[in-house]
Design a protein around this motif. Structure first.
Motif, PDB file in Angstrom:
ATOM      1  N   SER A   1       0.843  -1.309  -0.135  1.00 37.55           N
ATOM      2  CA  SER A   1       0.275  -0.485  -0.403  1.00 37.55           C
ATOM      3  C   SER A   1       0.586   0.992  -0.057  1.00 37.55           C
ATOM      4  N   LEU A   2       2.007   1.458   0.618  1.00 33.99           N
ATOM      5  CA  LEU A   2       2.981   2.458   0.417  1.00 33.99           C
ATOM      6  C   LEU A   2       3.480   2.362  -0.589  1.00 33.99           C
ATOM      7  N   VAL A   3       3.241   1.694  -1.993  1.00 31.82           N
ATOM      8  CA  VAL A   3       3.745   2.389  -2.973  1.00 31.82           C
ATOM      9  C   VAL A   3       2.671   3.070  -3.517  1.00 31.82           C
ATOM     10  N   TYR A   4       1.517   3.448  -3.397  1.00 39.03           N
ATOM     11  CA  TYR A   4       0.412   4.581  -3.534  1.00 39.03           C
ATOM     12  C   TYR A   4       0.801   5.950  -2.743  1.00 39.03           C
ATOM     13  N   ARG A   5       0.676   6.880  -3.818  1.00 37.85           N
ATOM     14  CA  ARG A   5       0.766   8.430  -3.120  1.00 37.85           C
ATOM     15  C   ARG A   5      -0.344   8.793  -2.635  1.00 37.85           C
ATOM     16  N   GLN A   6      -1.094   8.332  -3.375  1.00 34.16           N
ATOM     17  CA  GLN A   6      -2.190   8.781  -2.474  1.00 34.16           C
ATOM     18  C   GLN A   6      -3.017   8.648  -0.900  1.00 34.16           C
ATOM     19  N   MET A   7      -2.204   7.729  -0.668  1.00 35.88           N
ATOM     20  CA  MET A   7      -2.897   6.795   0.122  1.00 35.88           C
ATOM     21  C   MET A   7      -2.047   7.120   1.778  1.00 35.88           C
ATOM     22  N   ASN A   8      -1.921   7.636   2.735  1.00 33.62           N
ATOM     23  CA  ASN A   8      -1.727   8.585   3.475  1.00 33.62           C
ATOM     24  C   ASN A   8      -1.379   7.990   5.121  1.00 33.62           C
ATOM     25  N   ILE A   9      -2.433   7.970   5.903  1.00 30.78           N
ATOM     26  CA  ILE A   9      -3.696   7.665   6.497  1.00 30.78           C
ATOM     27  C   ILE A   9      -3.267   6.181   6.804  1.00 30.78           C
ATOM     28  N   GLY A  10      -4.115   5.784   6.146  1.00 29.04           N
ATOM     29  CA  GLY A  10      -4.584   4.173   6.508  1.00 29.04           C
ATOM     30  C   GLY A  10      -3.226   3.651   6.725  1.00 29.04           C
ATOM     31  N   THR A  11      -2.177   3.935   5.561  1.00 27.23           N
ATOM     32  CA  THR A  11      -0.869   3.254   5.231  1.00 27.23           C
ATOM     33  C   THR A  11      -0.255   3.259   6.441  1.00 27.23           C
ATOM     34  N   ALA A  12      -0.544   4.075   7.719  1.00 26.11           N
ATOM     35  CA  ALA A  12       0.549   4.661   8.484  1.00 26.11           C
ATOM     36  C   ALA A  12       2.225   5.179   7.887  1.00 26.11           C
ATOM     37  N   LYS A  13       1.708   5.580   6.856  1.00 23.42           N
ATOM     38  CA  LYS A  13       3.353   6.073   5.697  1.00 23.42           C
ATOM     39  C   LYS A  13       4.049   7.129   6.681  1.00 23.42           C
ATOM     40  N   PRO A  14       5.091   7.008   6.711  1.00 23.47           N
ATOM     41  CA  PRO A  14       5.949   8.224   7.694  1.00 23.47           C
ATOM     42  C   PRO A  14       5.570   9.115   6.230  1.00 23.47           C
ATOM     43  N   ASP A  15       5.214  10.560   7.276  1.00 20.60           N
ATOM     44  CA  ASP A  15       5.254  12.038   7.236  1.00 20.60           C
ATOM     45  C   ASP A  15       6.656  12.516   5.616  1.00 20.60           C
ATOM     46  N   ALA A  16       5.972  13.810   5.569  1.00 20.76           N
ATOM     47  CA  ALA A  16       7.176  14.350   4.967  1.00 20.76           C
ATOM     48  C   ALA A  16       8.728  14.095   4.571  1.00 20.76           C
ATOM     49  N   GLN A  17       8.534  15.069   6.548  1.00 18.08           N
ATOM     50  CA  GLN A  17       9.686  14.843   7.239  1.00 18.08           C
ATOM     51  C   GLN A  17      10.871  14.190   7.244  1.00 18.08           C
ATOM     52  N   LEU A  18      10.120  13.012   8.319  1.00 24.24           N
ATOM     53  CA  LEU A  18      10.543  11.576   8.714  1.00 24.24           C
ATOM     54  C   LEU A  18      11.222  11.126   6.475  1.00 24.24           C
ATOM     55  N   LEU A  19      10.282  11.362   6.030  1.00 24.15           N
ATOM     56  CA  LEU A  19      10.992  10.663   4.695  1.00 24.15           C
ATOM     57  C   LEU A  19      12.347  11.464   3.928  1.00 24.15           C
TER      58      LEU A  19
ATOM     59  N   SER B   1      13.443   3.817  -0.812  1.00 26.05           N
ATOM     60  CA  SER B   1      12.909   3.362  -1.809  1.00 26.05           C
ATOM     61  C   SER B   1      11.244   2.384  -1.643  1.00 26.05           C
ATOM     62  N   LEU B   2      10.569   2.745  -2.878  1.00 28.06           N
ATOM     63  CA  LEU B   2       9.053   2.183  -3.161  1.00 28.06           C
ATOM     64  C   LEU B   2       7.865   2.128  -2.313  1.00 28.06           C
ATOM     65  N   VAL B   3       8.116   3.959  -1.679  1.00 30.41           N
ATOM     66  CA  VAL B   3       7.112   4.806  -1.406  1.00 30.41           C
ATOM     67  C   VAL B   3       7.306   5.929  -2.175  1.00 30.41           C
ATOM     68  N   ASP B   4       5.837   6.244  -2.198  1.00 25.83           N
ATOM     69  CA  ASP B   4       5.008   7.048  -3.522  1.00 25.83           C
ATOM     70  C   ASP B   4       5.387   6.564  -4.542  1.00 25.83           C
ATOM     71  N   ILE B   5       5.393   5.746  -5.429  1.00 29.06           N
ATOM     72  CA  ILE B   5       5.581   5.442  -6.645  1.00 29.06           C
ATOM     73  C   ILE B   5       4.983   5.367  -7.078  1.00 29.06           C
ATOM     74  N   ARG B   6       3.434   4.857  -7.595  1.00 28.20           N
ATOM     75  CA  ARG B   6       2.803   4.927  -7.775  1.00 28.20           C
ATOM     76  C   ARG B   6       1.422   5.590  -8.107  1.00 28.20           C
ATOM     77  N   ASP B   7       0.181   5.734  -9.254  1.00 30.34           N
ATOM     78  CA  ASP B   7      -0.543   6.604  -9.030  1.00 30.34           C
ATOM     79  C   ASP B   7      -1.827   4.990  -8.357  1.00 30.34           C
ATOM     80  N   ILE B   8      -2.825   5.502  -7.659  1.00 32.90           N
ATOM     81  CA  ILE B   8      -3.583   4.667  -7.159  1.00 32.90           C
ATOM     82  C   ILE B   8      -4.758   3.842  -8.498  1.00 32.90           C
TER      83      ILE B   8
END
Length: 275
Positions: free
Chosen positions: A43-61, A67-74
């Motif tokens: 799920s982390l591969v998808y750019r538009q999915m943030n809250i439900g994936t518990a994606k690290p925030d921009a500062q932490l990233l 690698s392989l985070v935010d690389i795909r459109d849903i």
């Protein structure tokens, strides 16, 4: 312990259940060693999915690039085959930069594909998937899982009863080919990554601790705006039937928005599906 310049750098794999502490360990390793973190999360591969994936925030990233985070459109599906190609490239890039490749995440299908190889299976069939989903809507996913257990008990033993996506795919393969998915998997191609990984599996000593963490995480996601995130996505385009929306959390929110479950049951449904 690790010397990337020595030429014998292992591939480190950090995996385990949701809320088990994988990310914290990966960040701790990155603080101590020259690491390249590589996400193993479907799920982390998808750019538009943030809250439900518990994606690290921009500062932490920015501090700890993954690698392989935010690389795909849903709108564009991402498969285990895509992951193998991308992960191999990320591992090679890490080694070229004299860094330790650290794979972190809980999508076990991706890890299996990377280290054990991929079986050549029938492609996805949209019509058949809709038929299975229709059957599940009328009979319940418990009945669909029971059917899978009946036709392919080996596959069923490897798939959690709440994992609708894998249950659906296993039945789809069987109905399309007449051959069980577990038999297809026996015919896997040679592993594309030959070196065995150093695998770190994080599991709390007591299951109750893990369940409490999952429940808390589910509640925090809803409070952080998971419903609003899904509503915003639905306003942009038709997303309900996209593969990306089968992810735990998103699927339950869509059920809520469609009136299939009450708001009071939402957090509990997400928690149960995550376990």
């Amino acid at each position: 312990m690790f010397d990337p310049s020595a030429g014998n750098t292992p591939i480190v794999v950090i995996t385990g259940p949701t809320a088990g502490g994988k990310t914290a360990l990966a960040l701790a390793l990155a603080d101590r060693f020259p690491c390249q973190l590589i996400s193993v999360d479907s799920s982390l591969v998808y750019r538009q999915m943030n809250i439900g994936t518990a994606k690290p925030d921009a500062q932490l990233l920015r501090r700890y690039p993954h690698s392989l985070v935010d690389i795909r459109d849903i709108k564009h599906a991402y498969s285990a085959g895509h992951f193998v190609t991308d992960a191999r490239a990320a591992i090679a890039a890490a080694r070229a930069a004299n860094k330790i490749p650290v794979l972190v995440g809980g999508t076990l299908l991706y890890l299996r594909a990377l280290f054990q190889g991929l079986a050549t299976m029938p492609p996805a069939n949209a019509q058949l998937r809709l038929e299975i989903e229709s059957e599940a809507a009328s009979q319940g996913w418990g009945a669909i899982y029971a059917e899978l257990h009946r036709v392919d008990p080996v596959a069923a033993s490897r798939i959690a009863p709440a994992d609708r996506q894998r249950i659906q795919r296993a039945l789809e393969v069987y109905r399309l080919s007449g051959k069980r998915i577990s038999d297809w998997q026996k015919d896997s191609q040679p592993a594309p990554v030959q070196r065995l990984p150093l695998k770190l599996i994080l599991v709390p000593r007591e299951r109750q601790i893990l369940h409490a963490r999952i429940a808390q995480r589910s509640l925090q996601m809803v409070e952080a705006g998971l419903i609003e995130e899904v509503v915003a996505l639905r306003q942009q385009e038709q997303i309900d039937e996209l593969p990306a929306m089968r992810a735990v959390g998103y699927r339950q929110v869509i059920d809520y928005l469609c009136g299939r479950i009450d708001r009071s049951a939402l957090v509990e449904r997400i928690t149960i599906a995550t376990r």
